[in-house]
Design a protein around this motif. Sequence first.
Motif, mmCIF file in Angstrom:
data_model
loop_
_atom_site.group_PDB
_atom_site.id
_atom_site.type_symbol
_atom_site.label_atom_id
_atom_site.label_comp_id
_atom_site.label_asym_id
_atom_site.label_seq_id
_atom_site.Cartn_x
_atom_site.Cartn_y
_atom_site.Cartn_z
ATOM 1 N N ALA A 11 0.824 -1.211 0.000
ATOM 2 C CA ALA A 11 0.000 0.000 0.000
ATOM 3 C C ALA A 11 0.859 1.261 0.000
ATOM 4 O O ALA A 11 0.444 2.293 -0.523
ATOM 5 C CB ALA A 11 -0.928 0.003 1.203
ATOM 6 N N THR A 12 2.050 1.193 0.565
ATOM 7 C CA THR A 12 2.918 2.370 0.540
ATOM 8 C C THR A 12 3.195 2.763 -0.908
ATOM 9 O O THR A 12 3.054 3.928 -1.295
ATOM 10 C CB THR A 12 4.240 2.083 1.288
ATOM 11 N N ASP A 55 -7.058 5.378 0.689
ATOM 12 C CA ASP A 55 -6.165 4.351 1.217
ATOM 13 C C ASP A 55 -7.060 3.388 1.996
ATOM 14 O O ASP A 55 -7.467 3.667 3.122
ATOM 15 C CB ASP A 55 -5.125 5.018 2.131
ATOM 16 N N GLN A 87 -6.774 -0.780 5.467
ATOM 17 C CA GLN A 87 -7.311 -1.433 6.665
ATOM 18 C C GLN A 87 -8.744 -1.911 6.481
ATOM 19 O O GLN A 87 -9.252 -2.651 7.321
ATOM 20 C CB GLN A 87 -7.223 -0.479 7.872
ATOM 21 N N SER A 142 -3.355 -3.532 0.624
ATOM 22 C CA SER A 142 -2.151 -4.297 0.964
ATOM 23 C C SER A 142 -2.547 -5.703 1.374
ATOM 24 O O SER A 142 -3.419 -5.880 2.237
ATOM 25 C CB SER A 142 -1.435 -3.597 2.122
ATOM 26 N N HIS A 197 -1.079 -8.088 3.071
ATOM 27 C CA HIS A 197 -0.774 -8.683 4.384
ATOM 28 C C HIS A 197 -1.754 -8.277 5.473
ATOM 29 O O HIS A 197 -1.727 -8.813 6.580
ATOM 30 C CB HIS A 197 0.676 -8.410 4.799
ATOM 31 N N LYS A 198 -2.653 -7.353 5.153
ATOM 32 C CA LYS A 198 -3.663 -6.995 6.156
ATOM 33 C C LYS A 198 -4.846 -7.957 6.112
ATOM 34 O O LYS A 198 -5.665 -7.969 7.025
ATOM 35 C CB LYS A 198 -4.159 -5.562 5.942
ATOM 36 N N CYS A 257 3.607 1.038 12.401
ATOM 37 C CA CYS A 257 4.397 1.693 11.362
ATOM 38 C C CYS A 257 5.245 2.817 11.919
ATOM 39 O O CYS A 257 6.230 3.207 11.318
ATOM 40 C CB CYS A 257 3.493 2.234 10.275
HETATM 41 N N1 PMP Z 1 -1.894 2.588 4.814
HETATM 42 C C1 PMP Z 1 -2.411 2.131 5.962
HETATM 43 C C2 PMP Z 1 -3.701 2.700 6.465
HETATM 44 C C3 PMP Z 1 -1.747 1.140 6.673
HETATM 45 O O1 PMP Z 1 -2.244 0.703 7.823
HETATM 46 C C4 PMP Z 1 -0.522 0.630 6.168
HETATM 47 C C5 PMP Z 1 0.243 -0.456 6.894
HETATM 48 N N2 PMP Z 1 0.425 -0.231 8.247
HETATM 49 C C6 PMP Z 1 -0.025 1.152 4.960
HETATM 50 C C7 PMP Z 1 -0.744 2.125 4.311
HETATM 51 C C8 PMP Z 1 1.255 0.660 4.366
HETATM 52 O O2 PMP Z 1 1.050 -0.598 3.802
HETATM 53 P P1 PMP Z 1 2.254 -1.532 3.327
HETATM 54 O O3 PMP Z 1 2.765 -2.192 4.548
HETATM 55 O O4 PMP Z 1 1.633 -2.500 2.398
HETATM 56 O O5 PMP Z 1 3.239 -0.674 2.634
#
Ligand code: PMP
Length: 389
Positions: free
Chosen positions: A77-78, A180, A183, A203, A205-206, A329
């Motif tokens: 997601a980043t 985004d 979650q 993403s 992995h969530k 994070c």
């Molecule tokens: N956006 C949100 C709202 C997240 O919770 C996270 C992960 N903590 C991210 C972006 C980043 O996702 P990724 O780990 O896939 O880069």
Amino acid sequence: MTFQSPSSDPAYLDYNATAPARPEALKAAVEAMSAVGNASSTHRSGRDAADRVDLARRQVAELLNCSHGEIVFTSGATEANNLALRAAFEIGGRLVTSTVEHPAVLETAKAITFGSPGSLMLLRVDEDGLVDLDALRASLTTGEVAVVSLMAANNETGVITELEPIVEASHRAGALVHTDATQLIGRLPIDLAETDVDLLSLSAHKFGGPQGVGALFVRRGIALPYRPLLFGGGQERGWRAGTHNVAGIAGAGAAAEAARRALATEIPRIEQLRDALEESLVGQVGDCRINGALSMRLPGVTSITFHGAPADAVLAAMPDVAASEGSACSSGAPSPSHVLLAMGRSREEADSTLRFSLGYATTTLDIERAAASAARAVRQVRAALTAPM
Ligand code: PMP
């Protein structure tokens, strides 16, 4: 091959940081990695790898109810947030987002608007973590906005953003909408045929897929300047060069399908467990506050401020539970949660807040253990801090 049960020791209540891999995702990823093939090669092995990527694209699209041609696989997601915001900002105009976004949006927004005074607008939230819609509407009439980016659900509090009024106001003003949804995806249903956002990040992995895989939904037909972050071999229709992460993508697809099938039964079950955890903790320790609009939260998240009990000390006193202080994070940097501060909490309150996040494999036993352990830890920390020297 045997897969370890994710229901766990310690009791794992940190699904917003990362969820345990779903067995379906593990199986698909291992199978894909056991086979040779670059998805861009034209021979049989390459076509098999491309078929796995194609299947995963359809599985992710089905979870969102969009077309598979609207999915761009990324490293998470980043990257999806970076890609979306950079491309949309390129249109020209302002970028509107909120003070409670994940750093993957906030820092990207700050970086790309740096040097263009007035081009970034941060919307405030109220004490429940809800975005001020009037401020959004005002921002849309006062100047030209290229893109509005608001998260679908907050990673720290679970507070959900109602996207429809945001989309309506933004589109009326000619702005694109990015969300985004990292979650929300796999935790609550979303229907992109109904919800007219232009860009959406997720993403894997969530929701039980592998870490390091995500996707950007780019609605077909939107006028988005072509602006990849990575140039190279032109994979993902030029949006994201680099050899496909076939195993990761296959795992993401399988997790998306498993999450979609289980959603209707998982939501009420997880919500009940979260409510039981809250009830037990509030009943046992008192003097605490649950953060975020209670009726507008993800089913599996609770953010609780235990007044007079610093979260780092509480976590250290409950090693049998994996929970989080603020968000994972930003761990490593001992700064208070920007989300809680934006909701009007004091630094002391932000520092005394724990996040428990539940998911598909959370059990009643996990909740009972976590409630007992956290209550004991909070009492211990409070007693130590109030004991006469
Ligand atoms: N956006 C949100 C709202 C997240 O919770 C996270 C992960 N903590 C991210 C972006 C980043 O996702 P990724 O780990 O896939 O880069």
